[in-house]
Design a protein around this motif. Structure first.
Motif, PDB file in Angstrom:
ATOM      1  N   LEU A 231      44.864 -17.186   7.103  1.00 37.09           N
ATOM      2  CA  LEU A 231      44.044 -17.927   7.380  1.00 37.09           C
ATOM      3  C   LEU A 231      44.428 -19.577   6.145  1.00 37.09           C
ATOM      4  O   LEU A 231      44.532 -19.005   5.462  1.00 37.09           O
ATOM      5  CB  LEU A 231      42.290 -17.686   6.556  1.00 37.09           C
ATOM      6  CG  LEU A 231      42.207 -16.772   7.327  1.00 37.09           C
ATOM      7  CD1 LEU A 231      40.666 -16.292   7.337  1.00 37.09           C
ATOM      8  CD2 LEU A 231      42.216 -16.731   8.967  1.00 37.09           C
ATOM      9  N   GLU A 232      45.085 -20.217   6.812  1.00 31.06           N
ATOM     10  CA  GLU A 232      45.569 -21.712   6.523  1.00 31.06           C
ATOM     11  C   GLU A 232      43.703 -22.765   5.637  1.00 31.06           C
ATOM     12  O   GLU A 232      44.008 -23.047   4.544  1.00 31.06           O
ATOM     13  CB  GLU A 232      46.469 -22.184   7.291  1.00 31.06           C
ATOM     14  CG  GLU A 232      47.174 -21.603   7.753  1.00 31.06           C
ATOM     15  CD  GLU A 232      49.325 -21.651   6.682  1.00 31.06           C
ATOM     16  OE1 GLU A 232      48.570 -22.284   5.246  1.00 31.06           O
ATOM     17  OE2 GLU A 232      49.163 -20.532   6.418  1.00 31.06           O
ATOM     18  N   ILE A 233      43.112 -22.564   6.381  1.00 29.31           N
ATOM     19  CA  ILE A 233      42.652 -22.905   6.034  1.00 29.31           C
ATOM     20  C   ILE A 233      40.469 -22.337   6.230  1.00 29.31           C
ATOM     21  O   ILE A 233      40.481 -21.247   7.386  1.00 29.31           O
ATOM     22  CB  ILE A 233      42.128 -24.581   7.051  1.00 29.31           C
ATOM     23  CG1 ILE A 233      43.060 -25.514   6.717  1.00 29.31           C
ATOM     24  CG2 ILE A 233      40.592 -25.319   6.830  1.00 29.31           C
ATOM     25  CD1 ILE A 233      42.900 -26.510   8.192  1.00 29.31           C
TER      26      ILE A 233
ATOM     27  N   ALA B 168      50.126 -25.794   2.168  1.00 32.65           N
ATOM     28  CA  ALA B 168      50.570 -26.728   3.123  1.00 32.65           C
ATOM     29  C   ALA B 168      49.326 -27.435   4.205  1.00 32.65           C
ATOM     30  O   ALA B 168      49.359 -28.384   4.353  1.00 32.65           O
ATOM     31  CB  ALA B 168      51.524 -26.143   4.558  1.00 32.65           C
ATOM     32  N   ALA B 169      48.402 -26.595   4.612  1.00 31.91           N
ATOM     33  CA  ALA B 169      47.192 -27.272   4.625  1.00 31.91           C
ATOM     34  C   ALA B 169      46.739 -28.438   4.130  1.00 31.91           C
ATOM     35  O   ALA B 169      46.294 -29.123   4.843  1.00 31.91           O
ATOM     36  CB  ALA B 169      45.862 -26.498   5.430  1.00 31.91           C
ATOM     37  N   TRP B 170      46.517 -28.534   2.516  1.00 28.34           N
ATOM     38  CA  TRP B 170      45.596 -29.830   1.466  1.00 28.34           C
ATOM     39  C   TRP B 170      46.897 -30.699   2.495  1.00 28.34           C
ATOM     40  O   TRP B 170      46.405 -31.667   2.728  1.00 28.34           O
ATOM     41  CB  TRP B 170      45.831 -29.023   0.435  1.00 28.34           C
ATOM     42  CG  TRP B 170      45.737 -30.619  -0.171  1.00 28.34           C
ATOM     43  CD1 TRP B 170      46.359 -31.015  -1.206  1.00 28.34           C
ATOM     44  CD2 TRP B 170      44.376 -30.916   0.152  1.00 28.34           C
ATOM     45  NE1 TRP B 170      45.259 -31.753  -1.112  1.00 28.34           N
ATOM     46  CE2 TRP B 170      44.648 -31.797  -1.154  1.00 28.34           C
ATOM     47  CE3 TRP B 170      43.166 -30.148   0.397  1.00 28.34           C
ATOM     48  CZ2 TRP B 170      42.819 -32.894  -0.941  1.00 28.34           C
ATOM     49  CZ3 TRP B 170      41.848 -32.045   0.775  1.00 28.34           C
ATOM     50  CH2 TRP B 170      42.474 -32.717  -0.617  1.00 28.34           C
TER      51      TRP B 170
ATOM     52  N   GLN C 207      48.262 -25.005  10.066  1.00 28.31           N
ATOM     53  CA  GLN C 207      50.133 -25.060  10.124  1.00 28.31           C
ATOM     54  C   GLN C 207      49.936 -23.909  11.386  1.00 28.31           C
ATOM     55  O   GLN C 207      50.904 -23.246  11.574  1.00 28.31           O
ATOM     56  CB  GLN C 207      50.604 -24.252   8.945  1.00 28.31           C
ATOM     57  CG  GLN C 207      49.960 -25.099   7.847  1.00 28.31           C
ATOM     58  CD  GLN C 207      50.961 -26.198   8.081  1.00 28.31           C
ATOM     59  OE1 GLN C 207      51.580 -25.936   7.967  1.00 28.31           O
ATOM     60  NE2 GLN C 207      49.772 -27.448   7.461  1.00 28.31           N
ATOM     61  N   GLY C 208      49.434 -24.484  12.715  1.00 29.38           N
ATOM     62  CA  GLY C 208      49.196 -23.569  14.212  1.00 29.38           C
ATOM     63  C   GLY C 208      48.222 -23.925  14.638  1.00 29.38           C
ATOM     64  O   GLY C 208      47.186 -24.549  14.622  1.00 29.38           O
TER      65      GLY C 208
ATOM     66  N   LYS D  60      43.621 -19.589  15.448  1.00 28.65           N
ATOM     67  CA  LYS D  60      44.171 -18.374  14.400  1.00 28.65           C
ATOM     68  C   LYS D  60      44.324 -18.318  13.044  1.00 28.65           C
ATOM     69  O   LYS D  60      43.591 -17.258  12.453  1.00 28.65           O
ATOM     70  CB  LYS D  60      45.316 -17.976  14.914  1.00 28.65           C
ATOM     71  CG  LYS D  60      45.203 -17.430  16.111  1.00 28.65           C
ATOM     72  CD  LYS D  60      46.982 -16.958  16.280  1.00 28.65           C
ATOM     73  CE  LYS D  60      47.689 -16.555  17.814  1.00 28.65           C
ATOM     74  NZ  LYS D  60      48.148 -16.096  18.704  1.00 28.65           N
ATOM     75  N   ASN D  61      44.280 -19.907  13.191  1.00 29.77           N
ATOM     76  CA  ASN D  61      44.382 -19.551  10.787  1.00 29.77           C
ATOM     77  C   ASN D  61      43.007 -20.535  10.447  1.00 29.77           C
ATOM     78  O   ASN D  61      43.752 -20.496   9.181  1.00 29.77           O
ATOM     79  CB  ASN D  61      45.814 -20.910  11.067  1.00 29.77           C
ATOM     80  CG  ASN D  61      47.403 -20.163  11.751  1.00 29.77           C
ATOM     81  OD1 ASN D  61      47.417 -18.450  12.158  1.00 29.77           O
ATOM     82  ND2 ASN D  61      48.140 -20.959  12.167  1.00 29.77           N
TER      83      ASN D  61
END
Length: 394
Positions: free
Chosen positions: A212-214, A275-277, A303-304, A308-309
């Protein structure tokens, strides 16, 4: 006219001596000219050769280095001296104080917008985050800083004060990606969160395990003010990415592909990967400080695939108290001696009045949301090189 006779001139002893002297002088002058000319020519050739070599080196370097990415403004510096990033780690003024500072840079960042009225709640939040793993940054929107000093963690926290500013105003100005690039996760939280059932270490374990990026912690549906069903905690669940709604407006089912049915978190307690930030920071508008509407577009920074993320963690949940903060101010009105009022109408020497600007704050939030949506639409239409990855799915 008598013709000139060379033989006569040469045969005359006086003239012969004079001629010899002139010849010697002329020979010396010519010799000096040729010698100096040769020296000047050689020196010019040497100089030209040196500049030619320098130009060749420059040209060869420009070919080699033209593809190197240099930060704007650093072109005049040698590459090795350029420091592109920083962090929020405080440094000692002298060597003896090193032992009082954690030698390892904390790996994550907790940033909270705070007011003195929620002081005790914030204290409980901060104490949940281990000193060794988190840098704490407080955004004081009421301008009160000194009254936080009685907490043992206050001296190691970064305090930033600006009156009547929002969390997103602070974040845009003080959480630049190059400053926070060394932190793996950025927690950008509101102050009115209960954390009795929240453990940061276990939370990040789930986030990393599920990619999970966010993300955000789920909200206790009984004790919390829940605005969006997707944020409500599901019992016996570790995390979820989507919600289901089969009745009324805004239905969500297993075929839904867009927020708020899937790929969405609320803005009160988001957690971003590094990366998300970096992506989200660029999306935050400098002049739209409430950030309404931003939540619907966060998935573009996942990031995709946002389906999913992006997710809500149920196993580690919080309580959203929903306390009113911005726009509610207490002011003291003082009656001076100059005011001539009848004794029966005279108020006490001083009275405290609450000025409630929350309706204005909410109105401005809606205006900014419409502005952001329009900007997004125009940007998407004007950028011929940008391809919307979710256009076919919506």
């Amino acid at each position: 006219m008598k013709p000139f006779n060379c033989a006569y001139v040469v045969s005359d002893p006086k003239n012969r001596a004079c001629f010899r002297s002139l010849f010697i002088v002329a020979a010396l002058v010519c010799g000096a000219y040729f010698i100096s000319n040769a020296f000047i020519t050689n020196e010019y050739k040497d100089r030209f050769s040196r500049w030619e070599v320098i130009n060749m080196l420059r040209n060869s370097k420009s070919v080699t280095c033209k593809n190197q990415c240099r930060p704007p403004g650093s072109e005049a510096l040698p590459q090795g001296i350029v420091v592109k990033t920083s962090n929020l780690q405080m440094q000692p003024l002298w060597s003896d104080s090193v032992k009082n500072v954690n030698p390892e840079t904390s790996s994550n960042l907790l940033a909270i917008a705070v007011g003195i009225k929620q002081k005790e709640i914030v204290d409980q939040i901060v104490k949940k985050f281990p000193v060794s793993d988190y840098v704490v940054m407080l955004f004081h929107y009421d301008g009160i800083v000194d009254e936080w000093k009685d907490f043992e963690w206050s001296d190691r926290a970064i305090h930033v004060s600006a009156v009547n500013q929002t969390k997103w105003w602070f974040a845009k100005r003080f959480l630049h990606p190059d400053i926070v690039s060394k932190y793996k996760y950025i927690f950008l939280w509101d102050e009115d969160l209960g954390v009795d059932n929240f453990d940061p270490k276990q939370y990040l374990s789930i986030v990393e395990g599920e990619g999970l990026e966010i993300s955000q912690p789920a909200l206790d549906p009984v004790k919390s003010e829940v605005h969006h069903p997707i944020t409500a905690r599901r019992k016996n669940s570790k995390f979820h990415r989507r919600m289901y709604k089969f009745k009324g407006h805004g239905r969500c089912d297993s075929q839904s592909t867009a927020p708020p049915c899937i790929g969405w978190v609320e803005m009160m307690a988001p957690v971003f990967s590094r990366a998300a930030w970096r992506c989200v920071w660029y999306m935050i508008q400098n002049d739209l400080i409430h950030a309404w509407g931003l939540d619907m577009q966060l998935g573009y920074c996942a990031q995709g695939d946002r389906m999913k993320n992006v997710g809500v963690v149920d196993a580690q949940y919080v309580v959203h108290f929903g306390l009113p903060t911005l726009g509610l101010n207490s002011t003291e009105v003082k009656i001076t001696q100059r005011q001539q009022l009848p004794k029966s109408e005279s108020p006490a020497p001083s009275e405290s009045h609450k000025i409630d600007n929350r309706p204005e704050v909410r109105r401005q939030s809606f205006i900014e949301m419409q502005t952001f949506r329009k900007r997004w639409e125009n940007a998407a239409k004007d950028d011929e090189c940008w391809v919307d990855p979710y256009q076919q799915m919506s």
